[in-house]
Scaffold this motif. Structure first.
Motif, short mmCIF file in Angstrom:
data_model
loop_
_atom_site.label_atom_id
_atom_site.label_comp_id
_atom_site.label_asym_id
_atom_site.label_seq_id
_atom_site.Cartn_x
_atom_site.Cartn_y
_atom_site.Cartn_z
N GLU A 86 -2.22 5.77 -0.71
CA GLU A 86 -3.33 4.72 -0.42
C GLU A 86 -3.62 4.62 0.81
N VAL A 138 -6.21 6.79 2.44
CA VAL A 138 -7.61 6.36 1.96
C VAL A 138 -7.80 5.44 3.13
N ARG A 163 -7.36 1.47 -7.22
CA ARG A 163 -5.93 0.79 -6.75
C ARG A 163 -6.06 -0.29 -5.80
N LEU A 164 -6.88 0.22 -4.58
CA LEU A 164 -6.83 -0.49 -3.37
C LEU A 164 -7.87 -1.62 -3.86
N LEU A 185 -6.88 6.13 -6.31
CA LEU A 185 -6.41 5.30 -5.35
C LEU A 185 -7.30 4.57 -4.72
N ILE A 238 0.88 -1.24 -0.07
CA ILE A 238 0.09 -0.10 0.00
C ILE A 238 0.98 1.17 -0.14
N SER A 239 0.70 2.05 -0.99
CA SER A 239 1.67 3.22 -1.01
C SER A 239 1.12 4.30 0.19
#
Length: 124
Positions: free
Chosen positions: A11, A14, A50-51, A47, A7-8
């Motif tokens: 991210e 979020v 992506r998650l 974001l 997880i960036s």
């Protein structure tokens, strides 16, 4: 043990909202992030997408086009994974090296050192 996705940092912002609210819509996430960032709604949607694709978040359709998002990874699971990953990447898995570096760099007070000692004694 289930796999924890990478997880960036963006991210993670979020995920923090999802951990706090348990489940919410993208509009709620956008509203919350607008308070602390200048990200555009499209960026936040990216974001979230992506998650979902990483399976860190699940999405359930609640009406014609809205989704309710909820975390598939708990905050505790992620913190445990991130701690282990950090320890392994930077200190070759050595907790002693990490603690020695942390204590040296942070210039801990006597009180903080005593609190650390107490925590370590309680773990024994």
């Amino acid at each position: 043990m289930k796999a924890i996705p990478q997880i960036s940092e963006a991210e993670l912002e979020v995920m923090k909202i999802l951990w706090e609210l348990k489940s919410c819509t993208s509009a709620q996430i956008i509203e919350r992030l607008a308070e602390v960032s200048d990200w555009k709604p499209k960026t936040i949607h990216t974001l979230i997408t992506r998650l979902v694709s990483k399976e860190a978040v699940s999405a359930v359709k609640i009406d014609g086009k809205s989704y309710l998002y909820s975390p598939n990874v708990s905050e505790e699971e992620y913190k445990s994974y991130a701690n282990k990953s950090f320890l392994h990447k930077l200190y070759n898995g050595s907790l002693n090296l990490m603690l020695a570096s942390f204590i040296k760099e942070q210039h801990l007070s006597k009180r903080e050192i005593e609190e650390l000692k107490k925590m370590l004694d309680e773990e024994m």
